[in-house]
Scaffold this active site. Structure first.
Site, mmCIF file in Angstrom:
data_model
loop_
_atom_site.group_PDB
_atom_site.id
_atom_site.type_symbol
_atom_site.label_atom_id
_atom_site.label_comp_id
_atom_site.label_asym_id
_atom_site.label_seq_id
_atom_site.Cartn_x
_atom_site.Cartn_y
_atom_site.Cartn_z
ATOM 1 N N GLU A 113 -8.690 5.248 1.189
ATOM 2 C CA GLU A 113 -8.599 4.637 2.463
ATOM 3 C C GLU A 113 -7.330 5.303 3.222
ATOM 4 O O GLU A 113 -6.376 5.536 2.675
ATOM 5 C CB GLU A 113 -8.569 3.161 2.432
ATOM 6 N N CYS A 158 -1.247 5.767 8.069
ATOM 7 C CA CYS A 158 -0.923 5.192 6.534
ATOM 8 C C CYS A 158 -1.752 6.096 5.776
ATOM 9 O O CYS A 158 -3.196 5.915 5.595
ATOM 10 C CB CYS A 158 -1.090 3.887 6.506
ATOM 11 N N CYS A 180 2.014 -3.200 -9.846
ATOM 12 C CA CYS A 180 2.785 -4.210 -9.254
ATOM 13 C C CYS A 180 2.004 -5.795 -9.009
ATOM 14 O O CYS A 180 0.765 -5.460 -8.671
ATOM 15 C CB CYS A 180 3.403 -3.768 -7.777
ATOM 16 N N CYS A 203 -0.285 -6.240 -5.729
ATOM 17 C CA CYS A 203 -0.901 -4.867 -4.939
ATOM 18 C C CYS A 203 -2.387 -5.003 -5.669
ATOM 19 O O CYS A 203 -2.400 -4.976 -6.673
ATOM 20 C CB CYS A 203 0.016 -3.966 -5.161
#
Ligand code: SAH
Ligand code: SF4
Length: 398
Positions: A117, A130, A141, A144
């Site tokens: 994405e 982004c 993590c 996440c």
């Protein structure tokens, strides 16, 4: 032959015989992900001059060409030669989603039938893209969604810069006098950029190149959770901005949230980050500290005080990110009160402290939600299915 192997062949070949390459039926070389030095080497190996490489570079990245026939100032002979052995192949856009707030999300298919994405976020006269660097992430993590998928593979340089090419083109930017819509790039999508070092560095160099997107070094940011050995090398290859995903003010807590901290603890990471900005030719650089605020986990006033103390000798600005909840995570978003208090403590201690607002809610474009439909090739999906049942597991791993 894979694209990587093919690129390697090109860079080591004394000369490229376009017809011979075409005759062997080997895959064409994708020029999209080549920074200037590699493109020039490719053209020189074909017996062509450097300026031809620059012309083609401008056609690709300033005018959005994906077809040699469009390159009207390149001779017909050279175009024919290029068509035999090279191509300009961006990854495929599976879906484009537009949010009511102007945020635009692209689902992009990369080789191996994986989807990553890319999110564009407009904010006043700034437009930030982004960008993803890997399919999944190996660093796991605890907060996440990308980490929950495990690692699948690195993106090629063409797949990384291809995200910028696709987004800029979608806004009509890649034409003569096109609007400058994508003004900033952050390597904060899926994956850990420093674990895909060469391809990320090549792509960032293309983003910043005057004959390509011409984005200033102050507007391209690499975000890392702290792969110290790679961070130590970074200043030799780029002068982009640096963001550190810290999320905790001490090693005990950070070991839980960001497991790579067990290998490269906070003091080591901050030292390496300081060395990076000290190596930059321009002074007054600041490191961005990213701190995802999770309810009751790392959002207490004593955490803010400890953070202020920890960063006393580091030139930083701090970006607070309210945790975005996702299925299979028990963490909760920070409360508005705790967020305000946390920010106040840091500001009173003299830090520039901003809060990242959640954008593109209606299209699931927020940080940590970039999970979508990525294929999971690790055993994690099986583990989740066993633990949570099919329905819940599918929600997170697609
Ligand atoms: N791997 C790199 C870059 C990608 S993550 C890194 O970790 O820095 C980009 C940012 O999104 C990181 O700061 C990360 O902590 C944040 N993020 C990840 N999951 C999130 C979530 N669920 N809510 C809010 N922010 C999150
Ligand atoms: Fe990987 Fe960054 Fe997610 Fe950690 S926060 S799992 S490093 S993408």
């Amino acid at each position: 032959m894979t694209e990587q192997a093919n690129l390697h062949t090109v860079s080591t070949m004394a000369s490229v015989d376009a017809e011979a390459i075409a005759a062997t039926g080997s895959a064409k070389v994708n020029l999209l992900g080549m920074p200037e030095a590699k493109l020039v080497a490719f053209f020189e190996s074909m017996g062509e001059k450097k300026f031809r490489a620059i012309q083609v570079m401008k056609w690709i990245h300033q005018l959005g060409a994906d077809n040699f026939d469009d390159m009207t100032n390149v001779s017909k002979d050279l175009r024919a030669k290029l068509k035999l052995c090279a191509e300009i192949r961006p990854p495929e856009v599976v879906k484009q989603l537009d949010s009511a707030d102007g945020t635009r999300k692209f689902l992009i298919r990369v080789s191996g039938n994986n989807v990553v994405e890319t999110v564009f976020i407009p904010e006043g006269d700034r437009g930030t893209l982004c960008v993803s660097s890997q399919v999944g992430c190996s660093l796991d993590c605890s907060f996440c969604a990308t980490g929950k998928q495990g690692f699948n593979r690195d993106l090629t340089a063409a797949e990384i810069i291809g995200q910028v090419w696709i987004a800029a083109k979608s806004f009509g930017q890649l034409q003569a006098n096109g609007p400058r819509t994508v003004t900033n790039v952050v390597m904060m999508g899926m994956g850990e950029p420093l674990l895909n070092f060469d391809n990320v560095v090549d792509s960032m160099n293309i983003m910043m190149h005057d004959n390509c997107y011409g984005i200033s070094k102050r507007r391209v940011t690499l975000s890392t959770s702290g792969v110290v050995p790679q961070l130590d090398r970074l200043s030799q290859y780029t002068d982009a901005c640096l963001a550190i995903s810290l999320h905790a003010p001490n090693d005990e807590l950070r070991n839980e949230l960001v497991p790579i901290n067990r290998k490269y603890p906070i003091a080591m990471l901050l030292d390496s980050a300081k060395r990076y900005i000290q190596a930059m030719p321009d002074t007054h650089r600041k490191i961005t500290i990213e701190y995802t605020l999770i309810d009751q986990v790392n959002d207490r006033p004593h955490h803010a005080h400890e953070l202020a103390e920890l960063l006393r000798d580091v030139p930083v600005k701090i970006n607070l990110i309210p945790f975005n909840p996702f299925n299979l995570s028990n963490y909760k978003r920070v409360s508005n009160n705790a967020l305000r208090k946390f920010q106040d403590i840091l500001m009173e201690a003299g830090y520039i402290t901003t809060v990242r607002t959640t954008r593109g809610d209606d299209i699931d474009a927020a940080c940590g939600q970039l999970a979508g439909t990525v294929n999971d090739v690790t055993k994690r999906s099986e583990r989740y299915r066993a633990q949570f049942g099919e329905e819940q597991a599918v929600k997170i791993i697609g």
